[in-house]
Design a protein around this motif. Structure first.
Motif, short mmCIF file in Angstrom:
data_model
loop_
_atom_site.label_atom_id
_atom_site.label_comp_id
_atom_site.label_asym_id
_atom_site.label_seq_id
_atom_site.Cartn_x
_atom_site.Cartn_y
_atom_site.Cartn_z
N VAL A 91 0.86 -1.20 0.00
CA VAL A 91 0.00 0.00 0.00
C VAL A 91 0.89 1.24 0.00
O VAL A 91 1.98 1.23 0.55
CB VAL A 91 -0.97 0.05 1.21
CG1 VAL A 91 -1.98 -1.06 1.14
CG2 VAL A 91 -0.23 0.05 2.53
N VAL B 130 -2.58 2.66 8.98
CA VAL B 130 -2.69 1.88 7.73
C VAL B 130 -3.38 0.55 8.02
O VAL B 130 -4.28 0.13 7.28
CB VAL B 130 -1.30 1.67 7.09
CG1 VAL B 130 -1.39 0.71 5.91
CG2 VAL B 130 -0.71 3.00 6.64
N THR C 59 -7.12 1.16 8.58
CA THR C 59 -7.92 1.63 7.44
C THR C 59 -7.90 0.66 6.27
O THR C 59 -8.84 0.64 5.48
CB THR C 59 -7.43 3.01 6.95
OG1 THR C 59 -6.02 2.94 6.73
CG2 THR C 59 -7.72 4.11 7.95
N THR C 60 -6.83 -0.14 6.14
CA THR C 60 -6.78 -1.03 4.97
C THR C 60 -7.09 -2.48 5.34
O THR C 60 -7.26 -3.31 4.45
CB THR C 60 -5.39 -1.00 4.30
OG1 THR C 60 -4.43 -1.54 5.22
CG2 THR C 60 -4.98 0.41 3.91
N ARG C 61 -7.11 -2.79 6.63
CA ARG C 61 -7.41 -4.13 7.13
C ARG C 61 -6.51 -5.20 6.47
O ARG C 61 -6.96 -6.27 6.08
CB ARG C 61 -8.88 -4.47 6.94
CG ARG C 61 -9.79 -3.38 7.47
CD ARG C 61 -11.25 -3.71 7.32
NE ARG C 61 -11.66 -4.82 8.18
CZ ARG C 61 -11.88 -4.70 9.48
NH1 ARG C 61 -11.74 -3.54 10.07
NH2 ARG C 61 -12.25 -5.74 10.19
N ARG C 62 -5.26 -4.85 6.32
CA ARG C 62 -4.28 -5.78 5.72
C ARG C 62 -3.91 -6.89 6.68
O ARG C 62 -3.93 -6.70 7.90
CB ARG C 62 -3.00 -5.03 5.36
CG ARG C 62 -3.18 -4.05 4.25
CD ARG C 62 -3.17 -4.77 2.95
NE ARG C 62 -3.84 -3.95 1.95
CZ ARG C 62 -3.68 -4.14 0.65
NH1 ARG C 62 -2.91 -5.11 0.21
NH2 ARG C 62 -4.32 -3.38 -0.21
N ILE D 41 4.35 -1.16 3.23
CA ILE D 41 3.95 0.24 3.02
C ILE D 41 5.10 0.90 2.27
O ILE D 41 6.26 0.81 2.69
CB ILE D 41 3.72 0.99 4.35
CG1 ILE D 41 2.74 0.21 5.25
CG2 ILE D 41 3.21 2.39 4.10
CD1 ILE D 41 2.45 0.90 6.58
#
Ligand code: GAP
Length: 464
Positions: A61, A173, A176-179, A185
């Motif tokens: 991301v 991160v 918000t991105t639920r990785r 990154i």
């Protein structure tokens, strides 16, 4: 080999790749500005880097963080305490040098006995032959002040690396991105280091760009993931940058020489004309950074494995790339001098023939070249110009196009060779009747007559 660097410097200035910074005011030592062609080349390198390491991967991301951060970030990362180089000053002329660079140069001298330790106090100053005082640590952080008051409470720093922005946003991160691990990154951005001895053109400067990513992993997987990134880095240099892989040196940093938190570091070095030196690197930084930021900020930076529910601080593998060094390597690799038929005027549709002279050609991969195509009307006559300008405008929808109508066509070909334009399209008087143009290939210098209606397809095929 010294000349290769001189020639790159001269071409960079002459053709608008890189200009000396603040030149009309006498310059500013070791500062450089990217000219129109340098800017395009740099944009293309960054775009390819981004495509290869970010866009084409599902596990990456992007991020774009501030250059000026809360100074507590640099306290926690250790930069305020440890980000320094050993500095020595000559007692006579007061020139300052990096001690490690002087010692390294001394031990590379022919006949130097590696068994005899060199002490900086025993070395003459390269500037005046004087004696050095003993070395001290010099912090490389660029200090500034926030707001109108210049006191201790307003001190801030320009970032020396982009990594910290990614560590302090790890939780944002993640939320918000639920990785899930592993994921990375990535960001590209400007960095500032108050280097003691910048030099070698854009190799070491005080303001430069880094493209890097923090790849967050479960520590159990680190060895395999490190190997995966080494393989990807090789693919980057071989398949995308298309450099001669023999010019790279893969330097495994031995135990005892790595940063204390790193379990494995590989410096990717390049055989520059001024010696074998670092191009970029990859390090396994363990959980050092997130732990430091967790302790200093009080924020929980742990990750919860969604399958096992295990909570832990992720570890990090960090591949880091100096964009300016990549651009320097790109210039060095592209530079070719060849003997070629003279650049005297040749009408389009014919091979360049006759006596030979030196041709300087920058053999950039076409997607890195500043311009992909140059449109060259054979004469300035309006009937040719109109056709050529309309054609250039059509092509501009697809690629960066240069337009050149001055001097002989042979000289214009040479000018385009020198800036690495893969294809020249010549519009001549026959074009008005047969609706064809001559396309000339930079590397082979072969010319082909192509119908204007097929030109975009032809170029799309050849510029793939
Ligand atoms: N986050 C890790 C980090 O910043 P680094 O090795 O200190 O690692 C990353 O810097 C890369 O930035 C280097 O590998 C090099 O390519 C480039 N670099 C470092 N210092 C530089 C300078 N003074 N001028 C130009 N490029 C530089």
């Amino acid at each position: 080999m010294a000349t290769a660097m001189d020639e790159i410097l001269s071409l960079a200035k002459r053709r608008g790749f890189v200009f000396p910074g603040s030149e009309i005011y006498g310059g500013l030592a070791n500062s450089w500005d990217y000219g129109p062609l340098g800017h395009l080349l740099k944009q293309n390198i960054k775009a390819q880097w981004w495509k290869f390491f970010v866009q084409e991967r599902a596990d990456m991301v992007p991020l774009d963080t501030a250059i000026i951060m809360n100074p507590k970030v640099w306290e926690a990362s250790g930069h305020l305490q440890n980000f320094s180089d050993p500095l020595v000053e000559c007692k006579a002329c007061h020139h300052r040098f990096r001690e490690d660079h002087l010692l390294e140069a001394r031990s590379a001298e022919p006949g130097y006995d590696k068994e005899v330790p060199v002490r900086i106090e025993d070395m003459p100053c390269p500037n005046c032959g004087g004696q050095f005082a003993s070395s001290k640590n010099f912090n490389l952080m660029f200090k500034t002040f926030i707001g109108a008051t210049e006191d201790n409470s307003s001190v801030a720093y320009l970032r020396p690396e982009t990594a910290a922005g990614m560590f302090v946003n790890f939780k944002n991160v993640l939320n918000t991105t639920r990785r899930r691990l592993p994921f990375g990154i990535a960001q590209i951005g400007k960095n500032f280091r108050n280097e003691i001895t910048p030099g070698n053109f854009i190799f070491r400067t005080r303001e430069f760009e880094i493209g890097e990513f923090e790849y967050f992993i479960n520590p159990a997987d680190w060895e395999a993931i490190f190997e995966m990134w080494l393989a990807e880095i090789k693919r980057w240099w071989q398949d995308i940058m298309k450099i001669n892989m023999e010019n790279l040196v893969w330097h495994e940093i031995p135990d005892g020489e790595r940063a204390h938190y790193s379990k494995r570091t590989v410096d990717i070095e390049y055989k520059y004309p001024f010696g074998v030196k670092e191009l970029h690197g990859i390090a396994y930084r363990t959980d050092f950074d997130l732990i430091r930021h967790q302790e200093a900020s009080g924020e929980d930076l742990q990750y919860t494995d969604p399958v096992t529910n295990e909570k832990f601080i992720p570890h990090v593998i960090e591949p880091t790339f100096g964009i300016d060094r990549m651009l320097l390597v790109c210039l060095l690799e592209a530079y070719h001098e060849e003997s070629a038929p003279t650049s005297r005027s040749t009408s389009s549709g014919q091979a360049e023939e006759g006596e030979t002279d030196k041709r300087v050609v920058m053999k950039f991969p076409s997607y890195l070249a500043p311009y992909q195509v140059a449109v060259l009307p054979l004469s300035k006559k309006p009937e040719l110009n109109d056709v050529a300008k309309n054609l250039a405008n059509e092509l501009r929808k697809h690629w960066m196009i240069d337009y050149d109508e001055t001097q002989s066509i042979g000289k214009r070909y040479r000018r385009q060779d020198e800036i690495g334009t893969p294809y020249c399209v010549t519009v001549d008087f026959e074009s008005l009747a047969d609706k064809k143009v001559t396309v000339r290939d930079r590397d082979t210098m072969v010319q082909e007559r192509i119908p204007i209606s097929d030109l975009i397809n032809y170029l799309q095929e050849h510029l793939k």
